[in-house]
Design a protein around this motif. Structure first.
Motif, mmCIF file in Angstrom:
data_model
loop_
_atom_site.group_PDB
_atom_site.id
_atom_site.type_symbol
_atom_site.label_atom_id
_atom_site.label_comp_id
_atom_site.label_asym_id
_atom_site.label_seq_id
_atom_site.Cartn_x
_atom_site.Cartn_y
_atom_site.Cartn_z
ATOM 1 N N ASP A 28 -6.049 2.283 -2.847
ATOM 2 C CA ASP A 28 -4.809 1.756 -2.894
ATOM 3 C C ASP A 28 -4.221 2.586 -2.832
ATOM 4 O OD1 ASP A 28 -4.103 -0.034 -4.229
ATOM 5 O OD2 ASP A 28 -4.192 -1.051 -5.481
ATOM 6 N N PHE A 29 -2.440 2.374 -3.359
ATOM 7 C CA PHE A 29 -1.921 3.283 -2.529
ATOM 8 C C PHE A 29 -0.387 3.002 -3.626
ATOM 9 C CE2 PHE A 29 -3.969 2.597 1.502
ATOM 10 C CZ PHE A 29 -4.050 3.880 1.719
ATOM 11 N N ASP A 30 -0.774 2.154 -4.830
ATOM 12 C CA ASP A 30 0.180 2.301 -5.723
ATOM 13 C C ASP A 30 -0.696 3.323 -6.910
ATOM 14 O OD1 ASP A 30 1.977 1.207 -7.582
ATOM 15 O OD2 ASP A 30 0.820 -0.863 -7.536
ATOM 16 N N CYS A 53 -8.183 2.667 -11.045
ATOM 17 C CA CYS A 53 -7.862 0.786 -10.297
ATOM 18 C C CYS A 53 -7.620 0.355 -11.005
ATOM 19 C CB CYS A 53 -8.705 0.958 -9.767
ATOM 20 S SG CYS A 53 -10.105 -0.443 -10.313
ATOM 21 N N PRO A 54 -7.137 -1.101 -11.182
ATOM 22 C CA PRO A 54 -6.495 -2.229 -12.202
ATOM 23 C C PRO A 54 -7.997 -2.256 -13.191
ATOM 24 C CG PRO A 54 -5.850 -3.267 -10.475
ATOM 25 C CD PRO A 54 -6.829 -2.102 -10.180
ATOM 26 N N GLU A 55 -9.612 -2.049 -12.895
ATOM 27 C CA GLU A 55 -10.448 -2.227 -13.352
ATOM 28 C C GLU A 55 -10.815 -0.964 -14.515
ATOM 29 O OE1 GLU A 55 -12.046 -4.432 -10.743
ATOM 30 O OE2 GLU A 55 -9.982 -5.666 -11.420
ATOM 31 N N HIS A 56 -10.303 0.631 -14.059
ATOM 32 C CA HIS A 56 -10.351 1.949 -14.578
ATOM 33 C C HIS A 56 -9.765 3.046 -14.431
ATOM 34 C CE1 HIS A 56 -14.558 -0.237 -11.984
ATOM 35 N NE2 HIS A 56 -14.628 0.353 -13.082
ATOM 36 N N GLN A 57 -9.006 2.647 -15.486
ATOM 37 C CA GLN A 57 -7.487 3.301 -15.382
ATOM 38 C C GLN A 57 -8.058 4.183 -16.604
ATOM 39 O OE1 GLN A 57 -4.642 1.060 -16.558
ATOM 40 N NE2 GLN A 57 -4.699 -0.694 -15.648
ATOM 41 N N PRO A 58 -7.625 5.616 -15.860
ATOM 42 C CA PRO A 58 -7.871 6.796 -16.646
ATOM 43 C C PRO A 58 -7.648 6.769 -17.310
ATOM 44 C CG PRO A 58 -7.543 7.086 -14.494
ATOM 45 C CD PRO A 58 -7.497 5.718 -14.808
#
Ligand SMILES: [Zn+2]
Length: 180
Positions: free
Chosen positions: A150-152, A161-166
């Motif tokens: 992604d680039f955001d 990513c939207p499903e895996h947010q550290p």
């Protein structure tokens, strides 16, 4: 870059689709000669030329594309912080799979037909990252869990990513820690 992202997002599932991908993104722009077959590490060469494979499902081609795609994503994941391992960039330069584009500061891919499929796709990423390093250092995101590109980075950071947010995972772990 579009070519590389297309390969990663919608990997070609047939020899005809892969040949079309090569034609559109690498042969037509003059970056490489038309390959007659593709290869990837351990696997057998798979021909891109007609007649089509005996098995219409083309399992060998799919497996080869999947292996190449995974190696590409693993290289990009290693490129993310904190490791920021950019050896695939130096490897692409040393192997002559990217070259300066004219007298600009930009780079262009120039893979050989006999290169590994993953190295060919990585040469596309490398040319774009070398040309726009600051942009990629700031915005390129590769989820360390599902390898989504992604680039955001504003919502999930550069390795989420939207499903895996550290960040969310870290705060849950902190909350579950027993009070001192
Ligand atoms: Zn993810």
């Amino acid at each position: 870059m579009l070519a590389a992202l297309t390969f990663v997002d919608r990997p070609p599932q047939s020899a005809a689709a892969l040949a079309a991908w090569f034609e559109k993104h690498l042969v037509a722009p003059g970056w490489m000669p038309r390959p007659a077959h593709v290869t990837e590490g351990f696997s057998e060469q798979v021909t891109l030329a007609p007649p089509a494979a005996a098995d219409p499902e083309e399992p060998e081609l799919r497996e080869l594309v999947g292996a190449a795609r995974f190696r590409v994503l693993a290289s990009l994941r290693a490129f993310m912080p904190p490791a920021a391992d950019d050896r695939f960039l130096t490897a692409a330069i040393r192997a002559g799979r990217v070259r300066p584009a004219g007298d600009t500061a930009l780079w262009e891919p120039c893979p050989r037909a006999e290169d590994l499929l993953s190295d060919i796709v990585l040469s596309l990423f490398a040319a774009d990252i070398l040309s726009y390093r600051e942009f990629h250092d700031a915005y390129l995101c590769v989820c360390k869990t599902c390898l989504r590109i992604d680039f955001d980075p504003s919502t999930s950071g550069r390795t989420g990513c939207p499903e895996h947010q550290p960040t969310a995972t870290v705060s849950v772990m902190r909350r579950s820690r027993p009070p001192l």
